[in-house]
Design a protein around this motif. Structure first.
Motif, PDB file in Angstrom:
ATOM      1  N   VAL A 146       1.057   4.687   4.623  1.00  0.00           N
ATOM      2  CA  VAL A 146       0.421   5.437   3.534  1.00  0.00           C
ATOM      3  C   VAL A 146       0.413   6.929   3.848  1.00  0.00           C
ATOM      4  N   ALA A 203       0.759   4.926  -2.691  1.00  0.00           N
ATOM      5  CA  ALA A 203       0.197   6.051  -1.948  1.00  0.00           C
ATOM      6  C   ALA A 203       0.024   7.313  -2.780  1.00  0.00           C
ATOM      7  N   GLY A 211      -0.365   9.836   1.319  1.00  0.00           N
ATOM      8  CA  GLY A 211      -1.591   9.311   0.745  1.00  0.00           C
ATOM      9  C   GLY A 211      -2.777   9.312   1.691  1.00  0.00           C
ATOM     10  N   TYR A 260       0.817  -1.211   0.000  1.00  0.00           N
ATOM     11  CA  TYR A 260       0.000   0.000   0.000  1.00  0.00           C
ATOM     12  C   TYR A 260       0.854   1.265   0.000  1.00  0.00           C
ATOM     13  N   ARG A 261       1.999   1.236   0.676  1.00  0.00           N
ATOM     14  CA  ARG A 261       2.881   2.399   0.663  1.00  0.00           C
ATOM     15  C   ARG A 261       3.328   2.732  -0.754  1.00  0.00           C
TER      16      ARG A 261
END
Length: 358
Positions: free
Chosen positions: A87, A46, A92, A42-43
């Motif tokens: 994130v 972002a 994000g 997920y990072r």
């Protein structure tokens, strides 16, 4: 005219752009919670205006597939906090998708090996992934009327857990033939109580869930995904799909939700699977409209510029292109998807897709 790359406000959130990462089940959450690989996954993505996570079950009964995460226990909250922190550190925004699969499950996933629950006792013609491989889903049990407030409460509990885990918002999964869709469609819902029969009755569970979550965490952090005509997971077409989803939009409008995320056509398939007037539904909703399913760069640019959608959700392209926003901005080539690594496995096909060279 607005651009796909312009900032926007949805509900309480200010997004850097109008590119949304759609929810994508990856079946890599061993122990039913995200791990270190999910933090990195997920990072890496972002830069999206908003990430919507993979489907995340609201309670143990909500699970339907192997190694999918939940958001209902303290351990899961702590694990998701690692994701949301990463994130946010990368600039994000992230929402969790709240998921109850209903009858698209197997007894092996259910507490004490019980039957999955649904609007109906009729089994779906479908399969799911278990530790033994791909197997037919189990026959469900129709929820008793007096059990339904408990389902609403489970959605609310999960939404509160999401806020504790640091999520910016939640998206309720009302699409793709899962529990809420099993109540909405008369092709599945054969109930004779106040949750079956008429359009108003079949929409009742959805409206109760959205009203309760909006009251618990704020409407500006509450969104919803719907798929009016997709046939996935043995979800036959409703006999009055347009009237049903127009009614849903009208019922949701007063809640002032953050967004409605709508799958156009068949999820992951043809966009013209059945006739449907999405703009008529959008007019009745009146809020932020995220369109999804098979959008190319050109289609997305046109839809936002023409005011046909406020934002566009990309799914598969985000799997193989962690820097999708940059690639779309530069009109750079997209990397192809390795379908063999979609579900389960390790870092391969998950966090090892390269970004564009500087």
């Amino acid at each position: 005219m607005p651009s796909l790359f312009d900032p926007m406000q949805i509900g309480d959130l200010i997004l850097a752009n109008r590119i949304v990462m759609a929810p994508l089940t990856r079946s890599r959450s061993r122990g039913l919670k995200p791990g270190a690989m999910a933090v990195e996954y997920y990072r890496q993505r972002a830069a999206a205006g908003l990430i919507i996570t993979e489907g995340t079950q609201i309670n143990p009964e909500g699970q339907g597939y192997l190694d999918t995460p939940g958001i209902h226990s303290s351990e899961q909250i702590a694990a998701w906090r690692e994701v949301t922190d990463a994130v946010h550190a990368a600039g994000g925004k992230i929402a969790v998708q709240l998921w109850h699969v209903g009858r698209i499950s197997h007894q092996v996933f259910q507490p004490e090996g019980r039957a999955p629950v649904s609007s109906t006792s009729r089994p779906a013609n479908g399969k799911t992934f278990t530790a033994e491989g791909l197997v037919p889903v189990s026959a469900p049990r129709a929820l008793a009327t007096e059990e339904i407030p408990g389902v609403v409460a489970a959605f609310v509990h999960a939404a509160r857990c999401a806020m504790e885990a640091g999520f910016d918002a939640v998206e309720v999964h009302g699409a793709n033939g899962y529990l809420i869709d099993q109540f909405l469609r008369d092709s599945i819902n054969d109930r004779t109580d106040q949750y079956g029969g008429s359009i108003e009755n079949r929409a009742r569970l959805l409206v109760e869930v959205m009203t309760a979550i909006a009251a618990a965490i704020g409407p500006g952090r509450t969104g919803l995904r719907l798929s009016p005509v997709t046939p996935v997971n043995d979800a036959g077409q409703d006999s009055q799909a347009q009237a049903l989803f127009n009614h849903v939009a009208e019922q949701l409008a007063p809640l002032k939700l953050a967004f409605l995320d709508v799958v156009e056509g068949q999820t992951g398939g043809p966009r013209d699977i059945a006739p449907f007037d999405y703009q008529a539904m959008r007019q009745r909703f009146g809020g932020t409209w995220i369109a999804n399913n098979g959008y190319s760069r050109e289609m997305a640019l046109q839809a936002v510029a023409a005011g046909e959608a406020d934002a566009i959700a990309f799914g598969r392209d985000f799997i193989s292109n962690p820097d999708l926003v940059r690639r779309l901005r530069l009109n750079a080539p997209l990397q192809p998807l390795d379908r063999a690594t979609l579900y389960g496995g390790d870092a391969k096909g998950y966090i090892d897709y390269p970004a564009l060279a500087a």
